[in-house]
Each structure stands twice: as structure tokens, then as C-alpha cells.
Design a protein around this motif. Structure first.
Motif, short mmCIF file in Angstrom:
data_model
loop_
_atom_site.label_atom_id
_atom_site.label_comp_id
_atom_site.label_asym_id
_atom_site.label_seq_id
_atom_site.Cartn_x
_atom_site.Cartn_y
_atom_site.Cartn_z
N PHE A 49 25.83 15.35 -3.44
CA PHE A 49 25.83 14.89 -4.82
C PHE A 49 25.36 16.00 -5.73
O PHE A 49 24.65 16.93 -5.32
CB PHE A 49 24.91 13.67 -4.99
N ALA A 50 25.79 15.94 -6.99
CA ALA A 50 25.32 16.88 -7.99
C ALA A 50 23.86 16.57 -8.30
O ALA A 50 23.45 15.41 -8.38
CB ALA A 50 26.16 16.77 -9.25
N ARG A 51 23.08 17.63 -8.44
CA ARG A 51 21.67 17.46 -8.81
C ARG A 51 21.24 18.66 -9.64
O ARG A 51 21.06 19.75 -9.11
CB ARG A 51 20.77 17.35 -7.58
N ASN A 52 21.10 18.45 -10.94
CA ASN A 52 20.62 19.52 -11.79
C ASN A 52 19.17 19.83 -11.46
O ASN A 52 18.40 18.95 -11.06
CB ASN A 52 20.73 19.13 -13.26
N SER A 53 18.78 21.08 -11.63
CA SER A 53 17.38 21.44 -11.47
C SER A 53 16.56 20.81 -12.59
O SER A 53 17.12 20.24 -13.55
CB SER A 53 17.21 22.96 -11.52
N VAL A 57 19.77 23.33 -14.80
CA VAL A 57 20.76 24.22 -14.19
C VAL A 57 21.60 23.40 -13.20
O VAL A 57 21.04 22.76 -12.30
CB VAL A 57 20.09 25.40 -13.47
N PRO A 58 22.94 23.40 -13.33
CA PRO A 58 23.76 22.57 -12.45
C PRO A 58 23.71 23.02 -11.00
O PRO A 58 23.82 24.21 -10.69
CB PRO A 58 25.16 22.71 -13.03
N GLY A 85 32.85 23.47 -8.70
CA GLY A 85 32.05 22.64 -9.59
C GLY A 85 31.10 23.38 -10.50
O GLY A 85 30.37 22.75 -11.28
N GLY A 86 31.04 24.71 -10.40
CA GLY A 86 30.13 25.46 -11.24
C GLY A 86 28.67 25.33 -10.83
O GLY A 86 27.78 25.63 -11.64
N PHE A 87 28.42 24.92 -9.60
CA PHE A 87 27.04 24.74 -9.14
C PHE A 87 26.37 26.10 -8.94
O PHE A 87 26.95 27.01 -8.34
CB PHE A 87 27.01 23.95 -7.84
N SER A 184 13.14 13.62 -14.78
CA SER A 184 14.31 14.02 -14.02
C SER A 184 15.54 13.34 -14.62
O SER A 184 15.44 12.53 -15.54
CB SER A 184 14.15 13.59 -12.55
N THR A 185 16.73 13.65 -14.06
CA THR A 185 17.92 12.95 -14.54
C THR A 185 17.83 11.46 -14.24
O THR A 185 18.50 10.66 -14.87
CB THR A 185 19.20 13.52 -13.91
N GLY A 186 16.99 11.09 -13.26
CA GLY A 186 16.75 9.68 -12.97
C GLY A 186 15.72 9.05 -13.87
O GLY A 186 15.45 7.86 -13.76
#
Length: 265
Positions: A49-53, A57-58, A85-87, A184-186
Motif C-alpha cells: 500500500f502507499a504510505r507517505n512519510s 514524501v510519497p 508510482g513515484g514512490f 498521520s494520514t490516518g
């Protein structure tokens, strides 16, 4: 073993992960999709899964047992998702680094760290009554203390909205200890930048700041999280004593030039 399957919603990811606390509290509904799941012959499940720092930062993360994880990262669709995905970084379980790196190479820059979480406010800690709010006017003081006492920190004081910073001052007003949290994003307040001036260590000030930040976070959102470098035994003991559980031991790798630094400007 089967190949990977794309998941199109956060609810699917949460279910596939077995409601893993990283997915629920750290990633949350704010993370971009899609995500992926693969299963091994024994019923083991791995997800990507995607997880930004914590600095936005992606990046991406993968977790799960070795057999399922091997099926996941070997799938060409997952490889295309990651490479296109630019990760800028990838986190994977400690001990399974070579397995993942063989299919999803990132680089050698990074380190080992542990993600911890709690839903319970800690018991009162000696010295917590000395902990005070810090405003953006104290930013330069905080940065100076972090550079002296915790130069590896990813903490970036007041670099983004919704941060909370607390600290302890000496009688002369100088900053002895500090710490901050950022959602966080959550949406879970996540601690960073906990530091104590070398001359003020062994007085419990780090624990006091951590307890105060955790108490505020749990009261406001129902949970608190943090990340710590895996070689910091003293910090681990403090965090576990304050009620944090190690939810994941990560090995993160960053593409060259992407690793966050302490905000100085």
C-alpha cells in the motif's frame, strides 16, 4: 501461491490486512490507492500500500509473512505499481529485506525503525507537571536543541499545520527538553523530535514530555503512535513503560536524495 489482487478501497485493505494497526492508525483513509494483496498456500496474507512519510514524501510499504510476501512482490502488476508510482521510499518487515529488494529495489539509504502505538493514556509521570506548550515562536530553540541532542531526528518543528509541541524549561528559561506530534494520514497523532539536552538527561524529562504528548493525543483522538530508531534501547524501554506496543519493525530504504532532514530554514 497465487498472484496479487488489486484492492480499490481502504476498507478492502483494512480487511485484507487483518485490521493491522499500521493500516488502521498510520495509513488510514488519507492514503492514496490502489493497494494489493496476495495469499500463500497456507493462508498467509501480504499487502502492499502507499504510505507517505510523516513529512508527506510519497512512499509505499509491504507487510506479511515470507511466502505471501514473495508472491506479492514478484507479481508484475505490483512491480509496475511501485516503479511507476513515484514512490521515494519503501518500508518492509525487518528480516525480509533481501526478498523484497530483489523485486522492488530502492537503494541502500535508510535504516531500521519501529512503529509503536497505544490507545491508553499513560499513568502520571514524575516531572510531567513541568511540561509546557511551545509555540512557533520557540521554533529556533527547538531546532537548536534537536541538532544538539537528537541530530538523527525526522522532527520538523512547525513545518506543517496541526503539529503540537511541548517542552520543559529551566529556571532561566532555557529549553531543556522538547517533543512534538503530527497527525498521520490516518489522523493519529504521531510523536517525533523527543529530545533532552545532554546536561539535563537522567532526570526523566524525556518520559515526562512523551507522557504529556501521549495523554493529549489519546484524549483528543483516541490513539497515539510514534516511530523510533531500532538501536535506541533507552527509548524503547521508556515507550513500552508508557504503554506503547511495537506494531511493526520496519527496514526502510529511500531513493537517493529523498531522505527527510531536520528543518533548519
Amino acid at each position: 501461491m497465487t498472484g496479487a489482487t488489486s484492492l480499490t478501497s481502504y476498507d478492502e485493505l483494512l480487511e485484507a490486512s487483518g485490521h493491522h494497526p499500521v493500516v488502521e492508525l498510520d495509513v488510514g483513509r488519507g492514503a492514496p490507492g490502489p493497494s494489493w494483496v496476495a495469499r500463500d498456500e497456507r493462508g498467509g496474507v501480504a499487502v502492499a500500500f502507499a504510505r507517505n512519510s510523516d513529512h508527506g514524501v510519497p512512499g509505499a510499504s509491504v507487510l506479511g509473512p515470507a511466502a505471501a510476501l514473495a508472491a506479492l512482490v514478484a507479481d508484475p502488476a505490483v512491480q509496475r505499481w511501485f516503479h511507476d508510482g513515484g514512490f521515494r521510499h519503501l518500508s518492509r518487515p525487518v528480516g525480509l529485506d533481501d526478498l523484497v529488494e530483489a523485486h522492488l529495489p530502492v537503494g541502500s539509504v535508510g535504516g531500521d525503525w519501529e512503529w509503536m502505538w497505544t490507545r491508553t493514556a499513560p499513568a502520571p509521570v514524575a516531572g510531567e507537571e513541568r511540561v509546557l506548550p511551545l509555540t512557533e515562536a520557540a521554533r529556533d530553540e527547538i531546532v537548536a536543541l534537536l541538532l544538539e541532542a537528537s541530530p538523527r531526528t525526522h522532527g520538523q518543528p512547525f513545518a506543517r499545520p496541526d503539529q503540537v509541541w511541548l517542552g520543559v524549561r529551566a529556571a532561566d528559561g532555557s529549553l531543556l527538553a522538547c517533543g512534538g506530534s503530527e497527525p498521520s494520514t490516518g489522523g493519529t497523532p504521531t510523536l517525533a523530535g523527543i529530545a533532552v539536552a545532554p546536561a539535563a538527561r537522567r532526570q526523566g524529562l524525556g518520559a515526562a514530555v512523551t507522557a504529556a504528548l501521549t495523554r493529549e493525543a489519546v484524549a483528543r483522538t483516541g490513539a497515539c503512535a510514534l516511530g523510533m530508531f531500532s538501536d535506541n534501547e533507552d527509548a524503547r524501554r521508556i515507550y513500552h513503560r508508557l504503554g506503547f506496543t511495537t506494531g511493526m519493525a520496519w527496514r526502510s530504504r529511500w531513493r537517493e536524495g529523498s531522505l527527510p532532514r531536520l528543518a533548519r530554514d
